[in-house]
Scaffold this motif. Structure first.
Motif, PDB file in Angstrom:
ATOM      1  N   ALA A   1      -5.600  -6.578  -3.097  1.00 21.47           N
ATOM      2  CA  ALA A   1      -6.873  -7.238  -2.788  1.00 21.47           C
ATOM      3  C   ALA A   1      -6.680  -8.733  -2.575  1.00 21.47           C
ATOM      4  CB  ALA A   1      -7.883  -6.986  -3.903  1.00 21.47           C
TER       5      ALA A   1
ATOM      6  N   SER B   1       2.179   0.194  -6.650  1.00 19.84           N
ATOM      7  CA  SER B   1       1.454  -1.007  -6.207  1.00 19.84           C
ATOM      8  C   SER B   1       0.223  -1.255  -7.070  1.00 19.84           C
ATOM      9  CB  SER B   1       1.057  -0.879  -4.739  1.00 19.84           C
ATOM     10  OG  SER B   1       0.164   0.185  -4.564  1.00 19.84           O
ATOM     11  N   ASN B   2      -0.124  -2.513  -7.158  1.00 19.88           N
ATOM     12  CA  ASN B   2      -1.257  -2.959  -7.956  1.00 19.88           C
ATOM     13  C   ASN B   2      -2.419  -3.259  -7.015  1.00 19.88           C
ATOM     14  OD1 ASN B   2      -3.061  -4.385  -9.537  1.00 19.88           O
ATOM     15  ND2 ASN B   2      -1.471  -5.503 -10.632  1.00 19.88           N
ATOM     16  N   ASP B   3      -3.563  -2.617  -7.235  1.00 19.28           N
ATOM     17  CA  ASP B   3      -4.725  -2.812  -6.369  1.00 19.28           C
ATOM     18  C   ASP B   3      -5.218  -4.256  -6.373  1.00 19.28           C
ATOM     19  OD1 ASP B   3      -4.680  -0.165  -5.627  1.00 19.28           O
ATOM     20  OD2 ASP B   3      -6.228   0.449  -7.051  1.00 19.28           O
TER      21      ASP B   3
ATOM     22  N   GLN C   1       0.821  -1.207   0.000  1.00 20.70           N
ATOM     23  CA  GLN C   1       0.000   0.000   0.000  1.00 20.70           C
ATOM     24  C   GLN C   1       0.857   1.260   0.000  1.00 20.70           C
ATOM     25  OE1 GLN C   1      -2.524  -0.847   3.405  1.00 20.70           O
ATOM     26  NE2 GLN C   1      -4.229  -1.386   2.062  1.00 20.70           N
TER      27      GLN C   1
END
Length: 54
Positions: free
Chosen positions: A36, A30-32, A25
């Motif tokens: 997730a 960063s990749n959401d 985060q």
């Protein structure tokens, strides 16, 4: 493996995922979707810990 040692291992994995989520985060690239997925893994571990503790 006893239940208590299994629970301890699950708690360690949960804590490691917490650190990974926080790190991701804070990372600007960063990749959401990845975050997730980490959160889902963390939730599954938490549910497993709760189930075994009951």
């Amino acid at each position: 493996m006893s239940v208590s040692s299994h629970l301890e291992e699950l708690r360690k994995k949960h804590e490691n995922l917490s650190v990974k989520v926080e790190t991701e985060q804070r990372s600007p690239g960063s990749n959401d979707i990845d975050i997730a997925e980490l959160k889902k893994q963390k939730l599954r571990l938490k549910e497993e810990i709760a189930r075994l503790s009951a």
